[in-house]
Write a protein that holds these residues in place. Sequence first.
Motif, short mmCIF file in Angstrom:
data_model
loop_
_atom_site.label_atom_id
_atom_site.label_comp_id
_atom_site.label_asym_id
_atom_site.label_seq_id
_atom_site.Cartn_x
_atom_site.Cartn_y
_atom_site.Cartn_z
N LEU A 125 53.02 -2.79 34.41
CA LEU A 125 52.09 -1.82 34.99
C LEU A 125 50.74 -2.49 35.26
CD1 LEU A 125 51.45 1.14 35.75
CD2 LEU A 125 50.88 1.55 33.37
N TYR A 126 50.31 -3.31 34.30
CA TYR A 126 49.05 -4.04 34.45
C TYR A 126 49.12 -4.95 35.68
CZ TYR A 126 45.63 -7.74 33.61
OH TYR A 126 44.63 -8.65 33.76
N ASP A 127 50.24 -5.64 35.81
CA ASP A 127 50.44 -6.57 36.93
C ASP A 127 50.33 -5.84 38.28
OD1 ASP A 127 51.26 -9.21 37.92
OD2 ASP A 127 53.01 -8.09 38.63
N ILE A 128 50.98 -4.68 38.36
CA ILE A 128 50.95 -3.92 39.63
C ILE A 128 49.53 -3.41 39.91
CG2 ILE A 128 51.81 -1.84 40.80
CD1 ILE A 128 54.40 -2.23 39.15
N THR A 129 48.89 -2.92 38.86
CA THR A 129 47.54 -2.36 39.02
C THR A 129 46.58 -3.45 39.52
OG1 THR A 129 48.05 -1.00 37.11
CG2 THR A 129 45.78 -0.97 37.84
N VAL A 130 46.61 -4.60 38.86
CA VAL A 130 45.65 -5.65 39.18
C VAL A 130 46.00 -6.38 40.49
CG1 VAL A 130 44.70 -7.86 38.37
CG2 VAL A 130 44.98 -5.96 36.77
N HIS A 131 47.29 -6.71 40.66
CA HIS A 131 47.65 -7.55 41.80
C HIS A 131 48.03 -6.79 43.06
CE1 HIS A 131 48.30 -10.41 38.37
NE2 HIS A 131 47.38 -11.00 39.10
#
Lengths: 419, 78
Positions: free
Chosen positions: B50-56
């Motif tokens: 989720l963090y990866d999708i949010t940030v990238h």
Amino acid sequence: MSSVNQRPVSKRPSSTIFYTLAIGSGVMRTLSVAFDTVAINTIDIDPIIYGFLAQWVSFIATVLIVAIVSIRRTANGRRQSLGYNLDPDFDRLRILPKKPMLYLIASGFFAGISTLSYYILIGSTDASNVLPYGQLVIIYLLIGDLLAEKDTPTIIEIQSIISILFGVLLVGATPGGFDIPSLLIVLGPMNVSSAFVTYYQRKTKRHEIRPGLRVDSLNMRVWSLLVLNSVMSFLMLTIMPANSWQVMIDYFVPLLWMMVGSSVSIFLALVMYARALGKGSMSIVNSLSAISVVLGVPVTLIGNAVVPGAFGIIESDSFMWILTIFGIILVMIGIVSIQAADVRSIVLIKVKPLVGDILPELFDIRGVEKAAALAGTQDYLLTIKSRNLAKTRTKILEKIQKIQGIDHIETLVVIREYK
Amino acid sequence: MAYVLMEIEIGKTDNVVEHLRKIPQATKIAVTTGGYDIVMLLEVANLEELYDITVHHIHTTPGIKDTQTAVVEKMMTV
């Protein structure tokens, strides 16, 4: 839960799979009716006797298939049954808890009446008529909803009801006038019972066996089929000719492949329908699978060209065919318009402090398709569906507002959706 | 599973939707009227994803004014 099975947005092949499943469900339904028509017309057998035999063969075939897909295997480090891919709620062939079982008994009872009506009709007509006849259930479901909610119908609902009703009347027209006995069966026991079947199946599917686990469609099929066959057999025994058992013994082998074909195709239709529902909205799935209404005509014409007389009696009067096609078009328009009219909204809910879990209460409201408990600023998110915005407010939002402990509600109307 | 509620700059909705449709974990994107302009459902294996999708993905998409991410604790669906 079925939600974990949804397809990613961007992968094109997934949309292809979705359309294949939804249309495939309609094609399989047509095939099933075609198998029954061919069986009755090629082997000169009383449709009631054929129905009795075919339904019990179907039950045995279904139990065998569900028993096979109950075999467990290890996938991604988890022990899952083969049937998990057909329905993520499926574990194994099992007796269901008391409440969903009672719903299934009620569903099976009405399905027994409806199926008996189907076998009475199939003997006197062909697939191009029987398939549109079955769609009349939509009218009863709509009227049932309106009566239950003491609601006034919308223009779209009235248009759809009239379109389907007139379509069915045209399909049932004969050179000598309307086929009154067939229409009475269609308007009465066949579709009134089907409406009750849908009602009880919906109730069963929404029942939560334990948190996060719902009744699976495979066990639903097995148990409702058992009750259906029992009720139908009981009713059939009173009208079956005296030599029925001998006829069944004599014709069992020649009819076997057609009965198995019919059972497997209807089983695949149900599985494909359930899988398509997991990938897209019910309205689109229902509209696409309604292709079965149209397919009855080419199947009857082409089938009879290949095997003369096997697919029912072909009406030689071209005017009658035009009337049938007009009828089918009206039924299709009725189905698609009612499905396309749906308005979807997303409702964000915040609750007051010290309020317990209201997720089951929210999910129980009619029209709520998805209810999620959230971590963050909002506490719950609901996906709701209704026929128009006015009904969203009067039938759903007002019920949400009545739940104790709700602090704030925000409604977002969906104007475009990508899946 | 998580919902991402987004406010979009005027006239950028279609561009943002096109960007979001490239996220493989996005199972549903709804363009809405009201306090938020887009609601997206993500099916992720863990919070790291989720963090990866949010940030990238989301934070690098031009046109998104503000987002609110809500992690699903429990979901009931028909």
